[in-house]
Design an enzyme around this catalytic site. Sequence first.
Site, PDB file in Angstrom:
ATOM      1  N   LYS A 189       0.702  -1.126  -0.083  1.00  0.00           N
ATOM      2  CA  LYS A 189      -0.010  -0.064   0.167  1.00  0.00           C
ATOM      3  C   LYS A 189       0.786   0.940  -0.140  1.00  0.00           C
ATOM      4  O   LYS A 189       1.793   1.237   0.624  1.00  0.00           O
ATOM      5  CB  LYS A 189      -0.835  -0.066   1.235  1.00  0.00           C
ATOM      6  CG  LYS A 189      -2.000   1.080   1.377  1.00  0.00           C
ATOM      7  CD  LYS A 189      -2.464   0.980   2.597  1.00  0.00           C
ATOM      8  CE  LYS A 189      -3.727   1.985   2.675  1.00  0.00           C
ATOM      9  NZ  LYS A 189      -4.601   1.948   3.860  1.00  0.00           N
ATOM     10  N   SER A 199      -9.716  -0.505   7.529  1.00  0.00           N
ATOM     11  CA  SER A 199      -9.141  -0.334   6.123  1.00  0.00           C
ATOM     12  C   SER A 199      -8.485  -1.618   5.803  1.00  0.00           C
ATOM     13  O   SER A 199      -8.207  -1.595   4.344  1.00  0.00           O
ATOM     14  CB  SER A 199      -8.178   0.798   5.865  1.00  0.00           C
ATOM     15  OG  SER A 199      -8.963   1.876   5.695  1.00  0.00           O
ATOM     16  N   SER A 222      -9.758   1.874   3.246  1.00  0.00           N
ATOM     17  CA  SER A 222      -8.961   2.695   2.239  1.00  0.00           C
ATOM     18  C   SER A 222      -7.939   1.670   1.256  1.00  0.00           C
ATOM     19  O   SER A 222      -7.434   2.255   0.601  1.00  0.00           O
ATOM     20  CB  SER A 222      -8.079   3.691   3.041  1.00  0.00           C
ATOM     21  OG  SER A 222      -7.394   3.130   4.046  1.00  0.00           O
TER      22      SER A 222
HETATM   23  N1  GLN Z   1     -13.144   4.204   6.696  1.00  0.00           N
HETATM   24  C1  GLN Z   1     -12.178   4.916   7.758  1.00  0.00           C
HETATM   25  C2  GLN Z   1     -11.811   5.954   7.533  1.00  0.00           C
HETATM   26  O1  GLN Z   1     -12.237   6.896   6.517  1.00  0.00           O
HETATM   27  C3  GLN Z   1     -11.322   3.893   8.041  1.00  0.00           C
HETATM   28  C4  GLN Z   1     -10.058   4.260   7.352  1.00  0.00           C
HETATM   29  C5  GLN Z   1      -8.822   3.364   7.613  1.00  0.00           C
HETATM   30  O2  GLN Z   1      -8.901   2.326   8.376  1.00  0.00           O
HETATM   31  N2  GLN Z   1      -7.794   3.951   7.494  1.00  0.00           N
HETATM   32  O3  GLN Z   1     -11.294   6.572   8.207  1.00  0.00           O
END
Ligand code: GLN
Length: 477
Positions: free
Chosen positions: A64, A163, A139
């Site tokens: 990532k 995420s 994400s």
């Molecule tokens: N969807 C969550 C956010 O937007 C989690 C994102 C994540 O775990 N990086 O913050």
Amino acid sequence: VKTKKISAKEVSQFFLDRAQRLDTKLNSFIGLNPDLLQQAEAVDQRIAKGEDVGPLAGVPYGIKDMFCTKGLRTTAGSKILENFVPPYDATVVAKIKAAGGLVLGKLNQDEFAMGSSNETSFFGSVKNPWNTDYVPGGSSGGSAAGQAARLCAASLGTDTGGSIRQPASFCGIVGVKPTYGRISRYGIIAYASSLDQAGPMVNSVADAALSLEVLCGKDARDMTTADREVPAFSKNINRSLKGLKIGLQKEAVQAGGLHPDVQKSVDQAVAFLKSEGAEIVEVSIPLTEMAVPVYYLVATSEASSNLARYDGVKYGYRADFPNLSAIDLEEFYSKTRGQGFGKEVKRRIVLGTFCLSAGYYDAYYNKACQVRRLLRDQYLAAFKNCDVILSPVSTSPAFKLGDRIFNPLTMYLNDIFTVSTNLAGLPGMSVPFGFSGEGLPIGIQLTAAHFEEQKMLNVGAALEGAAPDKKKVPHVY
Ligand code: GLN
């Protein structure tokens, strides 16, 4: 690779060809490693010399784009880091390399890991390989889509509020977020430091266990890493469920509002665990209803502070100023940050700055921290009565591209079942278990007590073996 049945170079070439051929349909990679084949050859040469290359000999990882990779562009999915080339590797990347693994390329993601659909990336949305009209989740959407389409042998994601688990669920792969402190955050671009954890996004529970053995461990460069021995997760996998107590989280399965196909997968998983001798007990985490607001106060507060470093001075994007000496600092910052950050990131910086400001700090940030502590206590109490908690990962399977991106609240609510794990610092994972009527994968979430990853992996391995239609492959494959 170790037994020389196939060379590391052939393995890398195989995945590289797939990535080049298929990723035009998915957009899961931001960049490929131009030195991959040469680095794979070096692994082959060491094996030829009889060296022990390590447990990941010749395994090409997709990484990532939150992880710093020495000499390889690292963007966090943002324009503000569009041309950033780190001078060092994140600890986990260094560990993968030290174990014989390779970096295949950098995977797309929501900007600064803020999102649940991979639609906030400066590099464009990622598509779900099971149906390209749908989001891959976020994400870590690039990691999930790329891995599900087998464009890499394994991948790495980060999980601040779900995420790793949510995109793993949407794309039908295994994703594990270990206990906070298990894996070093050194060299991972910070979003919300008290919640961020890295973890594997892979094809199987066995691959996850093997990856974790390499990734976990105390790091002198990250003071929040735990001084705990790393268990031999992969050797210790035990699929026997006799005597295990599985907690079924009441709020998650009785509240209503679950997509019927998700409900069906949960019911089937529970029935299977029962039939294998596990005891199913009901557990309750009443503060689940507060989890989303608490998470979005804590995460945005920390993000507003972490993202202050992107000021156009030391590295990253700087707005074009024809006459730098004619402008003041305020203008320099606001133009640079105004142009460099996307809409969602700005929304969160503004919200977080507000929560931390004098006069609102106690009402918002401080209050959120107090509720967070109580939520953690409720989990500790629940784990007195069970070994592993089972819940859905998400209220629904993957949704359509464009469906939720214009309504932040609907998007945030999507995280209801994943954010608590991060707030409480617990390990959690998603295991594929069945498909929706439309043929989209559905994951089951397992959560364990702090440092009890093994129990969670064991139940995950049992579920994996019994998953319906597990031979199905995605449309883009
Ligand atoms: N969807 C969550 C956010 O937007 C989690 C994102 C994540 O775990 N990086 O913050």
